[in-house]
Design an enzyme around this catalytic site. Sequence first.
Site, mmCIF file in Angstrom:
data_model
loop_
_atom_site.group_PDB
_atom_site.id
_atom_site.type_symbol
_atom_site.label_atom_id
_atom_site.label_comp_id
_atom_site.label_asym_id
_atom_site.label_seq_id
_atom_site.Cartn_x
_atom_site.Cartn_y
_atom_site.Cartn_z
ATOM 1 N N HIS A 37 0.978 2.881 -3.206
ATOM 2 C CA HIS A 37 1.176 1.468 -2.892
ATOM 3 C C HIS A 37 -0.181 0.769 -2.687
ATOM 4 C CE1 HIS A 37 5.003 3.202 -1.019
ATOM 5 N NE2 HIS A 37 5.480 2.359 -1.921
ATOM 6 N N MET A 184 2.706 10.625 -5.771
ATOM 7 C CA MET A 184 2.984 10.210 -4.386
ATOM 8 C C MET A 184 4.281 9.424 -4.332
ATOM 9 S SD MET A 184 -0.620 9.223 -2.768
ATOM 10 C CE MET A 184 -1.947 10.424 -2.729
ATOM 11 N N SER A 185 5.047 9.654 -3.276
ATOM 12 C CA SER A 185 6.319 8.954 -3.089
ATOM 13 C C SER A 185 6.657 8.973 -1.607
ATOM 14 C CB SER A 185 7.422 9.668 -3.879
ATOM 15 O OG SER A 185 8.692 9.261 -3.389
ATOM 16 N N SER A 186 7.249 7.872 -1.142
ATOM 17 C CA SER A 186 7.655 7.822 0.277
ATOM 18 C C SER A 186 8.678 8.904 0.573
ATOM 19 C CB SER A 186 8.256 6.456 0.602
ATOM 20 O OG SER A 186 7.390 5.431 0.190
HETATM 21 P P1 AMP Z 1 8.715 1.758 -3.498
HETATM 22 O O1 AMP Z 1 8.197 1.388 -2.147
HETATM 23 O O2 AMP Z 1 8.916 3.218 -3.679
HETATM 24 O O3 AMP Z 1 9.888 0.915 -3.929
HETATM 25 O O4 AMP Z 1 7.550 1.408 -4.508
HETATM 26 C C1 AMP Z 1 6.934 0.142 -4.516
HETATM 27 C C2 AMP Z 1 6.005 0.065 -5.692
HETATM 28 O O5 AMP Z 1 5.022 1.096 -5.592
HETATM 29 C C3 AMP Z 1 6.715 0.266 -7.034
HETATM 30 O O6 AMP Z 1 6.159 -0.629 -7.993
HETATM 31 C C4 AMP Z 1 6.380 1.703 -7.370
HETATM 32 O O7 AMP Z 1 6.382 1.965 -8.757
HETATM 33 C C5 AMP Z 1 4.985 1.820 -6.800
HETATM 34 N N1 AMP Z 1 4.633 3.220 -6.542
HETATM 35 C C6 AMP Z 1 5.354 4.130 -5.851
HETATM 36 N N2 AMP Z 1 4.740 5.338 -5.871
HETATM 37 C C7 AMP Z 1 3.604 5.179 -6.606
HETATM 38 C C8 AMP Z 1 2.536 6.047 -7.010
HETATM 39 N N3 AMP Z 1 2.516 7.327 -6.652
HETATM 40 N N4 AMP Z 1 1.559 5.544 -7.774
HETATM 41 C C9 AMP Z 1 1.558 4.235 -8.149
HETATM 42 N N5 AMP Z 1 2.535 3.356 -7.792
HETATM 43 C C10 AMP Z 1 3.542 3.820 -7.045
#
Ligand code: AMP
Length: 282
Positions: A37, A184-186
Amino acid sequence: MRIITDVDEFRAWSESARCEGRRVGLVPTMGALHEGHLSLIGEAVRRADAVAVSVFVNPAQFAPGEDYETYPRDLERDAALAGEHGADVVFAPPPGAMYPEGESTRVTVEGVSEGLCARTRPHFFGGVALVVTKLLVLARPHVAVFGEKDRQQLAVIRRLGKDLLLDCEIAGHPTVREEDGLAMSSRNVYLTQAERAQAPGLYRGLLDLKRRLEEGERDAAELLAGLEDFYAREVPDGEIDYLELVDPETMRPVERVDGEAVAAVAVRLGRARLIDNIVVSW
Ligand code: AMP
């Protein structure tokens, strides 16, 4: 860091930035911010002068039984991080502000919203398209930045922006990975230690597919069969949701790699459903 929770106040903030001649950038997120993010925020700061980060766990993109209630939330920490990385405001509305009493409007992006993630999460892209439309209409940003990690989501939003004639550049930003390659992921916090050890196999499998393509195998079924074997060996506890080679714009499966294609995967590992993708080309 200024945290805005009211939709009228958010609209006024962006209106006044535009009136001052500043370029407005928006980074939509569900919070629990990580380096992925933050790199999106950095990209928005490079492309715009007034940057808003929305932090909203969007109920419309969760099905009953999914993790809406337990999704990690920490607004104070998110706001501090967003500020440190150059954002000007965080927009964190309560669900009732985004979905007023009696709401009944839906946004459907046909075609590109079908297949891949939609097969097991049929509600998902409708929820994403609805909330992103609301955010873009509210903030009227010059540019909005999204991650390529969610490649189908990016394609859906690009289609939506074109079709609704929104005057907003939809910028994609590369996936940020842990040192061992895990995107990376929440939701990575859901992985147990043993699952976390297998998780980087997802990306290694994609790189292995890319190598086999470069060695001359262009048939999608062959490439994907090899990927399935790779995951059976390297991610033995993973339950495959899909493994596909698709066209980068339409997200329709390709039979043979000619030009660019996206290798996209979704694998369940314990409580987490991991997705990843890379662009490959012949
Ligand atoms: P989220 O909070 O998971 O809905 O993600 C919010 C934004 O962050 C979205 O545009 C996702 O594609 C982006 N995002 C999530 N994980 C990553 C990552 N590891 N690398 C780049 N962008 C990410």
